[in-house]
Design a protein around this motif. Structure first.
Motif, short mmCIF file in Angstrom:
data_model
loop_
_atom_site.label_atom_id
_atom_site.label_comp_id
_atom_site.label_asym_id
_atom_site.label_seq_id
_atom_site.Cartn_x
_atom_site.Cartn_y
_atom_site.Cartn_z
N ASN A 88 87.60 36.39 38.42
CA ASN A 88 87.33 35.08 37.81
C ASN A 88 86.85 35.26 36.38
O ASN A 88 86.70 36.39 35.88
CB ASN A 88 86.32 34.28 38.64
N ASP A 89 86.58 34.14 35.70
CA ASP A 89 86.21 34.20 34.28
C ASP A 89 84.90 34.95 34.05
O ASP A 89 84.75 35.68 33.07
CB ASP A 89 86.11 32.79 33.71
N ALA A 90 83.94 34.78 34.97
CA ALA A 90 82.65 35.46 34.81
C ALA A 90 82.83 36.97 34.87
O ALA A 90 82.23 37.72 34.07
CB ALA A 90 81.68 35.00 35.91
N LEU A 92 85.67 38.67 34.19
CA LEU A 92 86.43 39.10 33.02
C LEU A 92 85.55 39.17 31.78
O LEU A 92 85.67 40.08 30.96
CB LEU A 92 87.61 38.15 32.78
N GLN A 93 84.64 38.21 31.66
CA GLN A 93 83.75 38.19 30.50
C GLN A 93 82.83 39.42 30.50
O GLN A 93 82.64 40.07 29.47
CB GLN A 93 82.91 36.91 30.51
N ARG A 96 85.02 42.59 29.76
CA ARG A 96 85.52 42.65 28.39
C ARG A 96 84.40 42.95 27.38
O ARG A 96 84.60 43.65 26.41
CB ARG A 96 86.23 41.35 28.03
N LEU A 110 91.25 43.27 34.10
CA LEU A 110 91.88 42.68 32.92
C LEU A 110 93.39 42.83 32.98
O LEU A 110 94.14 41.87 32.71
CB LEU A 110 91.34 43.35 31.65
N VAL A 113 94.95 40.64 35.97
CA VAL A 113 95.08 39.21 35.72
C VAL A 113 96.19 38.93 34.71
O VAL A 113 96.88 37.90 34.80
CB VAL A 113 93.73 38.61 35.28
N ARG A 114 96.42 39.84 33.77
CA ARG A 114 97.52 39.66 32.82
C ARG A 114 98.87 39.74 33.51
O ARG A 114 99.77 38.93 33.25
CB ARG A 114 97.42 40.73 31.72
N SER A 355 79.55 36.14 40.39
CA SER A 355 78.88 35.13 39.56
C SER A 355 77.66 35.73 38.88
O SER A 355 77.20 36.81 39.22
CB SER A 355 78.47 33.95 40.41
#
Length: 355
Positions: A88-90, A92-93, A96, A110, A113-114, A355
């Motif tokens: 999820n976005d959390a 990935l952040q 990254r 990463l 998901v791409r 999360s």
């Protein structure tokens, strides 16, 4: 159901395609060191590695539209429970930004998901990253309140072989008490108590037994004095602990086969270091036996060093009282990744949320 598994390493990426649980093909892409030097850091390699993976899929005539799920090796995240996590976005952040550390495994999610985005696939996962943390409260303590023991180890392979060993002895993983010994470039020894790794050495920081590339636990006073000796800066000291410690420091090689060759030629120093590494692993197994109150159902050996019967015999001679020994040489992380994804796709487990 086709699942693509990705496992990025420092100078390589392993790519494998599974169909209904069976591996169709596997390839290890190895990168020239010069090609990687153009990038400032691990995360900057994302586009380069993505392009190489897409070339691999094309070479193996694997249309992206066939993929039901993509699963990547988990990277350095905050401490989490074991299991399969939906990317999820959390997550990935954190990967990254390298908030919890920079490592090639950060690229796993990463890249996954791409590729899933190009395939129109919504099922993207990581499985049992190195930061799996199930330590008991007692295992977290050190003698200095500001320094807490951390759980960073070969969770993916340890969990996989633990489930395999439990099945071999006719029980579920959640019913077993196991000691799992991963012996590769780094060595981790985990006490698995009914589905949870309640104690394990921090293999990333080189704790526990010394290994082919890591220093292992060190005398605290000697380490502090070395740090303030003025001989080394921080990056050099960290490399001495992880990367240039262990066999590399003592013998100039991280290859156990080379060490055994020297022993056969009469090298007494090589023999002594070889036996000392086995001694330290046996001692760590004994510590885990105490954690499990002497009630281990089996001691499970895995990793590349487990191919050496000469090395294993030295360890077994000291730990035979602990329990039966099960040996799975090498590692099968690609299958472990795929099986984690299949457990979700089949509905055997629910994907966890980061999360």
């Amino acid at each position: 159901m086709k699942v693509l598994a990705l496992n990025p390493g420092s100078t390589s990426t392993k790519v494998a395609l599974f169909s209904d649980g069976l591996q169709e093909w596997s390839e290890t892409q190895r990168y020239d060191a010069g090609a990687l030097r153009q990038f400032d850091g691990i995360i900057e390699q994302e586009e380069f590695r993505l392009a190489e993976i897409l070339k691999c899929l094309e070479a193996h005539e694997t249309p992206l539209s066939q993929l039901r799920a993509v699963v990547g090796r988990g990277g350095l995240l905050k401490p989490i429970a074991s299991g399969t996590y939906e990317v999820n976005d959390a997550m990935l952040q954190d990967l990254r930004s390298c908030r919890y550390g920079s490592h090639a495994s950060n690229l796993g999610a990463l890249l996954a998901v791409r590729i899933a985005g190009k395939a129109g696939c919504r099922s993207v996962y990581i499985v049992d990253p190195v930061v799996v943390d199930e330590l008991s409260p007692l295992a977290r303590f050190s003698g200095i309140p500001e320094i807490e023991n951390r759980s960073i180890f070969h969770a993916l392979n340890q969990k996989y072989v633990a489930r395999r060993a439990a099945s071999e002895i006719g029980r579920t993983y959640e019913e077993c008490r196991l000691i799992v010994v991963h012996m590769g470039g780094g060595i981790s020894v985990g006490a698995h108590d009914k589905g949870r790794v309640v104690d394990v050495n921090n293999a990333l920081d080189g704790e526990g037994p010394f290994s082919p590339e890591r220093a292992g636990s060190l005398p605290a006073g000697g380490l502090v004095r070395l740090c303030f000796s003025g001989k080394y800066d921080l990056p050099e000291l960290l490399r001495m602990i992880s990367g240039r410690g262990g066999l590399v420091a003592h013998l100039g090689t991280n290859d156990l086969r080379e060490v055994q060759r020297r022993m056969d030629e009469g090298d007494d120093r090589a023999k002594l270091v070889f036996e000392a590494m086995a001694y330290q692993i046996a001692k760590e197994i004994g510590a885990c036996a105490a954690v499990l109150e002497g009630k281990a159902d089996a001691v499970v050996f895995t990793g590349g060093l487990a191919y050496s019967e000469r090395f294993l015999s030295l360890i077994r001679g000291r730990i035979s009282f602990v329990g039966p020994v099960i040996i799975y040489p090498g590692e099968d992380e690609m299958k472990a990744l795929a099986e984690g994804a299949y457990r979700i796709l089949r509905g055997d487990e629910m994907a966890k949320t980061y999360s």
